[in-house]
Design an enzyme around this catalytic site. Structure first.
Site, PDB file in Angstrom:
ATOM      1  CE  LYS A  23      17.306   3.162 -22.163  1.00 51.47           C
ATOM      2  NZ  LYS A  23      17.312   3.289 -20.721  1.00 51.47           N
ATOM      3  CE  LYS A  74      12.301   0.157 -36.113  1.00 46.20           C
ATOM      4  NZ  LYS A  74      13.742   0.035 -35.926  1.00 46.20           N
ATOM      5  CG  ASN A  95      14.006   4.724 -38.254  1.00 41.88           C
ATOM      6  OD1 ASN A  95      14.038   5.376 -39.300  1.00 41.88           O
ATOM      7  ND2 ASN A  95      14.930   4.843 -37.323  1.00 41.88           N
ATOM      8  CG  ASP A 111      17.042   2.135 -37.166  1.00 43.22           C
ATOM      9  OD1 ASP A 111      17.190   2.941 -36.235  1.00 43.22           O
ATOM     10  OD2 ASP A 111      16.115   1.301 -37.195  1.00 43.22           O
ATOM     11  N   GLY A 242      25.575   0.260 -28.209  1.00 40.81           N
ATOM     12  CA  GLY A 242      24.314   0.574 -28.884  1.00 40.81           C
ATOM     13  C   GLY A 242      23.820   2.003 -28.690  1.00 40.81           C
TER      14      GLY A 242
END
Ligand code: NAP
Length: 277
Positions: A23, A74, A95, A111, A242
């Site tokens: 996304k 990652k 990330n 994150d 989320g």
């Protein structure tokens, strides 16, 4: 992994394998459009074998501002770029990769801060959190909770050894429980496993032990309302989904890539787009 945009246009990417589901392009392009910025953000499929070549090629491209990194890169990224913030020891996963003006690359992890952003106004010191899962997202969550001064963390995981390792690395007081254990009385419950995601089994957990002022935070964002969040709402517990973390970590990366603050006043419109797309 070919570059296929106008020359001279600054751009950033999200890389992974698979990558079509990401996304991130929708979020970054939304902000670029709102800010009327001449820049691009795209998804780029990069396999594990292609990763070193990708990094070498992109670091020589002055238009490339950096990339977000998703599964499975990652951890591999830790060995490919500079780590000025000590992400390797603190979280163990990168990330976000940023190209500096001199062409050097540095990695970070957005994150953890993205996770904390929606709950940062509360005082978590002397509070007890339960984290379900012991993977990459759980690592970032533990680091963020430690930063927030959390009192105690219980990890619920199918791999007890891995979970214990996470607690030790984060250096927080706590314990580990198997997946079928009854939840302890906790102030914060976080699902950092894929359970509840579209195509995965739901997370089966009895919320009864949680007090009425507990908060339930599900990192899963597809679907937005998981069975866990539905059960929490039924109990009138506070919930965070989320998308908040997804948008929060993207906002930090956007600033690093494009040097501009995302227009967060359009968050509701962005959330609707993300849910629809
Ligand atoms: P990961 O590194 O693969 O870790 C997943 C963890 O969940 C592992 O500990 C794994 O157990 C556990 N798990 C997987 N399937 C399970 C099952 N059937 N029963 C019990 N435990 C199970 O994945 P991740 O990167 O941490 O991502 C976890 C979730 O967070 C995903 O849904 C992802 O989409 C979400 N996420 C959301 C955001 C956001 O911005 N909202 C950011 C990052 C991740 P083992 O250790 O035994 O394999």
């Amino acid at each position: 992994m070919t570059k296929n945009i106008l020359p001279q246009t600054p751009y950033a990417e999200v890389i992974g394998d698979p990558i079509a589901h990401s996304k991130s392009p929708l979020i970054h392009k939304f902000w670029l459009e709102k800010l009327a910025m001449e820049a691009d953000y795209r998804a780029c499929h990069v396999s594990a074998a292609e990763l070193p070549g990708y990094i070498e090629q992109r670091s020589a491209d002055p238009d490339w501002r950096g990339c977000n990194v998703t599964i499975p890169h990652k951890i591999a990224m830790l060995d490919l770029v500079a780590d000025p913030g000590g992400v390797r020891e603190k979280i163990g996963a990168m990330n976000t990769i940023v190209r500096q003006a001199d062409g050097s690359l540095m990695g970070t992890n957005t994150d953890a801060a993205g996770f904390l952003a929606p709950i940062a106004d509360s005082d978590w010191s002397r509070k007890h959190a339960v984290v379900i899962g012991a993977g990459g997202a759980a690592r970032a969550v533990l680091f963020a909770l430690k930063q927030a001064g959390i009192g105690e963390i219980t990890i619920v995981a199918r791999n007890g050894l891995k979970a214990t390792g996470l607690l030790v690395q984060a250096s927080v007081k706590g314990g580990v429980l198997p997946m079928d254990a009854r939840l302890p009385k906790a102030d914060l419950l976080i699902n950092a496993s894929p359970l509840g995601m579209t195509g995965k089994p739901p997370l089966e957990v009895d919320l009864d032990p949680l007090p009425g002022d507990a908060l339930v935070y599900d990192l899963v964002y597809a679907p937005l309302e998981t069975k866990l969040l539905r059960a929490a709402k039924k109990r009138e517990l506070a919930v965070v989904d989320g998308l908040d973390m997804l948008i929060g970590q993207a906002a930090l990366a956007f600033e690093l890539f494009f040097g501009a603050t995302p227009p967060m006043e359009h968050d509701e419109e962005l959330r609707k787009l993300l849910v629809a797309g």
